[in-house]
Design a protein around this motif. Structure first.
Motif, PDB file in Angstrom:
ATOM      1  N   ALA A 103       0.883  -1.149  -0.056  1.00  0.00           N
ATOM      2  CA  ALA A 103       0.110  -0.034  -0.019  1.00  0.00           C
ATOM      3  C   ALA A 103       0.951   1.156   0.006  1.00  0.00           C
ATOM      4  O   ALA A 103       1.447   1.520   1.109  1.00  0.00           O
ATOM      5  N   GLY A 104       1.029   1.851  -1.247  1.00  0.00           N
ATOM      6  CA  GLY A 104       1.736   2.967  -1.370  1.00  0.00           C
ATOM      7  C   GLY A 104       1.001   4.240  -0.939  1.00  0.00           C
ATOM      8  O   GLY A 104      -0.231   4.227  -1.142  1.00  0.00           O
ATOM      9  N   ASN A 105       1.921   5.149  -0.396  1.00  0.00           N
ATOM     10  CA  ASN A 105       1.106   6.730  -0.028  1.00  0.00           C
ATOM     11  C   ASN A 105      -0.037   6.364   0.985  1.00  0.00           C
ATOM     12  O   ASN A 105      -0.923   7.043   0.896  1.00  0.00           O
ATOM     13  N   VAL A 106       0.180   5.693   2.012  1.00  0.00           N
ATOM     14  CA  VAL A 106      -1.012   5.432   2.846  1.00  0.00           C
ATOM     15  C   VAL A 106      -0.054   6.015   4.213  1.00  0.00           C
ATOM     16  O   VAL A 106       0.758   5.090   4.587  1.00  0.00           O
ATOM     17  N   ALA A 107      -0.364   6.913   4.682  1.00  0.00           N
ATOM     18  CA  ALA A 107       0.133   7.187   5.886  1.00  0.00           C
ATOM     19  C   ALA A 107      -0.516   6.587   7.116  1.00  0.00           C
ATOM     20  O   ALA A 107       0.065   6.476   8.047  1.00  0.00           O
ATOM     21  N   ALA A 108      -1.716   6.249   7.193  1.00  0.00           N
ATOM     22  CA  ALA A 108      -2.156   5.496   8.584  1.00  0.00           C
ATOM     23  C   ALA A 108      -3.106   4.354   8.006  1.00  0.00           C
ATOM     24  O   ALA A 108      -3.715   4.370   6.756  1.00  0.00           O
ATOM     25  N   TRP A 109      -3.227   3.282   8.676  1.00  0.00           N
ATOM     26  CA  TRP A 109      -3.871   2.250   8.524  1.00  0.00           C
ATOM     27  C   TRP A 109      -5.509   2.578   8.038  1.00  0.00           C
ATOM     28  O   TRP A 109      -6.019   1.836   7.318  1.00  0.00           O
ATOM     29  N   ARG A 110      -6.128   3.494   8.585  1.00  0.00           N
ATOM     30  CA  ARG A 110      -7.572   3.873   8.435  1.00  0.00           C
ATOM     31  C   ARG A 110      -7.553   4.318   7.017  1.00  0.00           C
ATOM     32  O   ARG A 110      -8.672   4.167   6.319  1.00  0.00           O
ATOM     33  N   GLU A 111      -6.722   4.613   6.233  1.00  0.00           N
ATOM     34  CA  GLU A 111      -6.697   5.037   4.897  1.00  0.00           C
ATOM     35  C   GLU A 111      -7.020   3.910   3.901  1.00  0.00           C
ATOM     36  O   GLU A 111      -7.323   4.275   2.867  1.00  0.00           O
ATOM     37  N   LEU A 112      -6.819   2.958   4.392  1.00  0.00           N
ATOM     38  CA  LEU A 112      -7.123   1.694   3.573  1.00  0.00           C
ATOM     39  C   LEU A 112      -8.612   1.616   3.127  1.00  0.00           C
ATOM     40  O   LEU A 112      -8.881   1.057   2.055  1.00  0.00           O
ATOM     41  N   ASP A 113      -9.443   2.174   4.033  1.00  0.00           N
ATOM     42  CA  ASP A 113     -10.878   2.439   3.800  1.00  0.00           C
ATOM     43  C   ASP A 113     -11.274   3.240   2.542  1.00  0.00           C
ATOM     44  O   ASP A 113     -12.362   3.105   2.048  1.00  0.00           O
ATOM     45  N   LYS A 114     -10.052   4.094   2.219  1.00  0.00           N
ATOM     46  CA  LYS A 114     -10.439   4.875   0.991  1.00  0.00           C
ATOM     47  C   LYS A 114     -10.524   4.174  -0.106  1.00  0.00           C
ATOM     48  O   LYS A 114     -10.924   4.503  -1.324  1.00  0.00           O
TER      49      LYS A 114
END
Length: 283
Positions: A103-114
């Motif tokens: 997962a590139g350009n993902v600063a926080a785990w919650r961003e996976l929901d995007k």
């Protein structure tokens, strides 16, 4: 005006061998990509990108260090103990790094929901279950919110989303896709994928898989999705354990519940490695 996809790939990939680390070039020999296998009727619109880009080529918004042959960076052929084989790059240039399920350009785990795909979240559920031994984290995709909460609350000791893949690479995991480029995507497979990028890269993929399977050293192959399964089969690598080589095949994690319903492939991988006298992967 659209251009022929094959012509665009020939131009894009000129001198591609130079983007692979010397150890891999020596191991794989003078393998060629199969431009002739690409459907000549496929066209690329002027606005359609080919991604990830080549090494050291700027692609606006791409993750730092992303390039189409990044899977071979930071890991030598003799150090590979597990191959994770996916289908193709993540279908968004801003997330696609060149390594499978990273997962590139993902600063926080919650961003996976995007992300519109379930794949990386379901993949992460299985990793968390394997690391903790708590299979409740990955029984169904409905468990994802609880898994995410456990990560954010510190109940699960895990790296940041953008650092996790590097942990695996450092521990001998090759994060490879059956195709290393993408230009047009559909979940049910677009012609650009099936008749363009996948056949183009197939000779390199087969050379990599056959070389690693033939080293007479313990190794486990984990294939996710139909393209991965087909590529492994073409390389002569069949499911199950065979002396020093084992293979696990699953649906693509985008079909989350179909994958989560089966035995955790990362726990199974470590069982195979230990049965072959090798240390397990620190997932």
């Amino acid at each position: 005006m659209p251009v022929q996809l094959r012509s665009a790939m020939i131009e894009t990939l000129a001198g591609w061998h130079g983007d692979i680390a010397p150890a891999w070039r020596a191991a794989l020999g003078a393998v060629s990509l199969d431009f002739d296998a690409m459907d000549p009727t496929l066209e690329l619109e002027p606005w359609e990108p080919i991604f990830p880009a080549r090494r050291d080529k700027l692609f606006p918004g791409a993750p730092k260090g992303a390039h189409m042959l990044r899977a071979f960076d930071g890991i030598a052929p003799e150090d590979v103990r597990c191959v994770i084989l996916g289908q193709d790059p993540y279908p968004e240039p801003g997330f696609s790094t060149g390594r499978a399920f990273e997962a590139g350009n993902v600063a926080a785990w919650r961003e996976l929901d995007k992300m519109f795909s379930k794949s990386i979240r379901a993949f992460t559920q299985q990793i968390v279950a394997a690391r903790t031994g708590n299979l409740a984290y990955a029984q169904s995709f409905a468990d994802w919110p609880a898994t995410l909460a456990a990560i954010e609350d510190g109940k699960v000791d895990i790296e940041s989303a953008d650092a996790l893949a590097q942990r695996w690479v450092d521990d001998g995991v090759l994060l490879l896709n059956a195709s290393l480029t993408l230009s047009r995507f559909k979940v049910e497979i677009d012609a650009h994928q099936s008749r363009g990028h996948l056949p183009l890269w197939r000779p390199l993929m087969l050379q990599v898989l056959r070389h690693l399977a033939g080293r007479r050293a313990p190794i486990v192959f984990i294939g996710f999705g139909d393209a991965a399964a087909q590529t492994l089969a073409l390389a002569g690598i069949t499911e199950g354990q065979h002396a020093l080589c084992a293979c696990i095949v699953r649906d693509h994690p985008a079909r989350a519940d179909a994958v989560l319903a089966l035995e955790n492939p990362f726990l199974l991988c470590n069982q195979y490695l230990e049965a072959m006298g090798a240390k397990p992967v620190a997932w």
